[in-house]
Design a protein around this motif. Structure first.
Motif, PDB file in Angstrom:
ATOM      1  N   ALA A  34     -41.756 -36.358  63.781  1.00 58.89           N
ATOM      2  CA  ALA A  34     -41.301 -35.684  64.938  1.00 58.89           C
ATOM      3  C   ALA A  34     -41.541 -36.540  66.522  1.00 58.89           C
ATOM      4  O   ALA A  34     -40.887 -36.377  67.306  1.00 58.89           O
ATOM      5  N   ALA A  35     -42.642 -37.206  66.461  1.00 56.89           N
ATOM      6  CA  ALA A  35     -42.932 -38.212  67.611  1.00 56.89           C
ATOM      7  C   ALA A  35     -41.786 -39.024  67.927  1.00 56.89           C
ATOM      8  O   ALA A  35     -41.252 -39.442  68.789  1.00 56.89           O
ATOM      9  N   GLY A  36     -41.119 -39.685  66.804  1.00 54.50           N
ATOM     10  CA  GLY A  36     -40.203 -40.445  66.899  1.00 54.50           C
ATOM     11  C   GLY A  36     -38.899 -39.780  67.466  1.00 54.50           C
ATOM     12  O   GLY A  36     -37.997 -40.447  68.216  1.00 54.50           O
ATOM     13  N   GLY A  37     -38.795 -38.696  67.115  1.00 56.53           N
ATOM     14  CA  GLY A  37     -37.691 -37.885  67.705  1.00 56.53           C
ATOM     15  C   GLY A  37     -37.993 -37.425  69.285  1.00 56.53           C
ATOM     16  O   GLY A  37     -36.743 -37.355  70.041  1.00 56.53           O
ATOM     17  N   VAL A  38     -39.196 -37.218  69.489  1.00 56.38           N
ATOM     18  CA  VAL A  38     -39.554 -37.196  70.972  1.00 56.38           C
ATOM     19  C   VAL A  38     -38.999 -38.459  71.698  1.00 56.38           C
ATOM     20  O   VAL A  38     -38.608 -38.129  72.713  1.00 56.38           O
ATOM     21  N   ALA A  39     -39.538 -39.471  71.347  1.00 57.66           N
ATOM     22  CA  ALA A  39     -39.224 -40.861  71.593  1.00 57.66           C
ATOM     23  C   ALA A  39     -37.657 -40.706  71.847  1.00 57.66           C
ATOM     24  O   ALA A  39     -37.194 -41.360  72.894  1.00 57.66           O
ATOM     25  N   ALA A  40     -36.892 -40.425  71.198  1.00 57.15           N
ATOM     26  CA  ALA A  40     -35.283 -40.274  71.067  1.00 57.15           C
ATOM     27  C   ALA A  40     -34.844 -39.432  72.142  1.00 57.15           C
ATOM     28  O   ALA A  40     -33.778 -39.936  72.757  1.00 57.15           O
ATOM     29  N   LEU A  41     -35.412 -38.365  72.252  1.00 56.97           N
ATOM     30  CA  LEU A  41     -35.125 -37.570  73.483  1.00 56.97           C
ATOM     31  C   LEU A  41     -35.228 -38.148  74.790  1.00 56.97           C
ATOM     32  O   LEU A  41     -34.686 -37.769  75.621  1.00 56.97           O
ATOM     33  N   LEU A  42     -36.381 -38.891  74.757  1.00 58.73           N
ATOM     34  CA  LEU A  42     -36.748 -39.662  76.012  1.00 58.73           C
ATOM     35  C   LEU A  42     -35.812 -40.919  76.318  1.00 58.73           C
ATOM     36  O   LEU A  42     -36.214 -41.792  77.207  1.00 58.73           O
ATOM     37  N   ARG A  43     -34.862 -40.958  75.517  1.00 54.71           N
ATOM     38  CA  ARG A  43     -33.842 -42.130  75.489  1.00 54.71           C
ATOM     39  C   ARG A  43     -34.548 -43.447  75.068  1.00 54.71           C
ATOM     40  O   ARG A  43     -34.111 -44.751  75.694  1.00 54.71           O
ATOM     41  N   ALA A  44     -35.558 -43.702  74.377  1.00 59.04           N
ATOM     42  CA  ALA A  44     -36.151 -44.822  73.908  1.00 59.04           C
ATOM     43  C   ALA A  44     -35.279 -45.588  72.928  1.00 59.04           C
ATOM     44  O   ALA A  44     -34.507 -44.836  72.210  1.00 59.04           O
ATOM     45  N   GLY A  46     -33.912 -47.708  69.626  1.00 56.80           N
ATOM     46  CA  GLY A  46     -34.419 -47.542  68.095  1.00 56.80           C
ATOM     47  C   GLY A  46     -35.668 -48.065  67.636  1.00 56.80           C
ATOM     48  O   GLY A  46     -36.548 -47.457  67.099  1.00 56.80           O
ATOM     49  N   PRO A  47     -35.642 -49.352  67.947  1.00 59.67           N
ATOM     50  CA  PRO A  47     -37.045 -50.075  67.352  1.00 59.67           C
ATOM     51  C   PRO A  47     -38.199 -49.292  67.975  1.00 59.67           C
ATOM     52  O   PRO A  47     -39.338 -49.187  67.268  1.00 59.67           O
ATOM     53  N   LEU A  48     -38.149 -48.790  69.411  1.00 57.70           N
ATOM     54  CA  LEU A  48     -39.584 -48.345  70.020  1.00 57.70           C
ATOM     55  C   LEU A  48     -39.726 -46.994  69.322  1.00 57.70           C
ATOM     56  O   LEU A  48     -40.906 -46.368  69.170  1.00 57.70           O
ATOM     57  N   GLN A  49     -38.680 -46.174  68.906  1.00 55.28           N
ATOM     58  CA  GLN A  49     -38.714 -45.107  68.192  1.00 55.28           C
ATOM     59  C   GLN A  49     -39.402 -45.128  67.095  1.00 55.28           C
ATOM     60  O   GLN A  49     -40.422 -44.507  66.570  1.00 55.28           O
ATOM     61  N   TRP A  50     -39.087 -46.040  66.117  1.00 54.22           N
ATOM     62  CA  TRP A  50     -39.793 -46.510  64.963  1.00 54.22           C
ATOM     63  C   TRP A  50     -41.297 -46.790  65.360  1.00 54.22           C
ATOM     64  O   TRP A  50     -42.169 -46.435  64.359  1.00 54.22           O
ATOM     65  N   VAL A  51     -41.473 -47.529  66.173  1.00 48.68           N
ATOM     66  CA  VAL A  51     -43.035 -48.040  66.798  1.00 48.68           C
ATOM     67  C   VAL A  51     -43.806 -46.705  66.833  1.00 48.68           C
ATOM     68  O   VAL A  51     -44.936 -46.438  66.437  1.00 48.68           O
ATOM     69  N   VAL A  52     -43.160 -46.071  67.735  1.00 45.91           N
ATOM     70  CA  VAL A  52     -43.783 -44.603  68.066  1.00 45.91           C
ATOM     71  C   VAL A  52     -43.987 -43.821  66.976  1.00 45.91           C
ATOM     72  O   VAL A  52     -45.365 -43.302  66.722  1.00 45.91           O
ATOM     73  N   ALA A  53     -43.140 -43.659  66.074  1.00 47.78           N
ATOM     74  CA  ALA A  53     -43.357 -42.809  64.737  1.00 47.78           C
ATOM     75  C   ALA A  53     -44.289 -43.419  64.106  1.00 47.78           C
ATOM     76  O   ALA A  53     -45.305 -42.535  63.365  1.00 47.78           O
ATOM     77  N   ALA A  54     -44.421 -44.459  63.908  1.00 53.72           N
ATOM     78  CA  ALA A  54     -45.578 -45.227  62.991  1.00 53.72           C
ATOM     79  C   ALA A  54     -46.787 -45.278  63.528  1.00 53.72           C
ATOM     80  O   ALA A  54     -47.814 -44.864  62.650  1.00 53.72           O
TER      81      ALA A  54
END
Length: 144
Positions: A34-44, A46-54
């Motif tokens: 879900a944190a990866g989804g929030v990062a996607a909403l904030l227009r991060a 792809g790799p940053l979304q994965w890092v945030v999720a991890a």
């Protein structure tokens, strides 16, 4: 925006799997997704979304491990645990003991092998079950 909904959909799926497993670990992973989804909403990207999720999932699992919900339960000997075996703590009457500290007694409508706990005196009377090993009851005198 589509990518965020994909993240949230996967998080929802993981929550459903968590309901089937009964542990909290998949819930922590779902939090990371879900944190990866929030990062996607904030227009991060792809790799940053994965890092945030991890990172969020890893920290959540680590915190869960350190909490009382993530600790392993101490294994209890089932032969002497009244929460596992409902016979423990029940009373039975022994008519006579053999010289080796063993007897046969009626309990729950059947004859059982009965043995004294260490330090007990082989007198006839009422006893309380302290352990059950196989078909043998280990008993001690009823405290007066």
């Amino acid at each position: 925006m589509e990518q965020a909904w994909l993240w949230f959909g996967v998080a929802g799926l993981i929550v459903v799997l968590e309901l089937a497993s009964g542990t909290f670990y998949l819930l922590m992973v779902a939090l990371g997704v879900a944190a990866g989804g929030v990062a996607a909403l904030l227009r991060a990207d792809g790799p940053l979304q994965w890092v945030v999720a991890a990172i969020v999932a890893g920290v959540a699992v680590w915190l869960l491990r350190r909490s009382r919900f993530g600790r392993r339960r101490i294994k209890v000997d089932a032969s002497a645990d009244p929460n596992t075996n409902l016979d423990i703590g029940q009373r039975l009457h022994v008519e006579a003991w053999r010289p080796d500290g063993q007897a046969r007694a009626m309990y729950r409508g059947a004859e059982w092998d009965v043995e004294l706990m260490p330090g007990e005196v082989p007198d006839a009377g009422w006893f309380v079950i302290r352990e059950v090993r196989g078909s043998r009851l280990y008993v001690a005198h009823v405290a007066a």
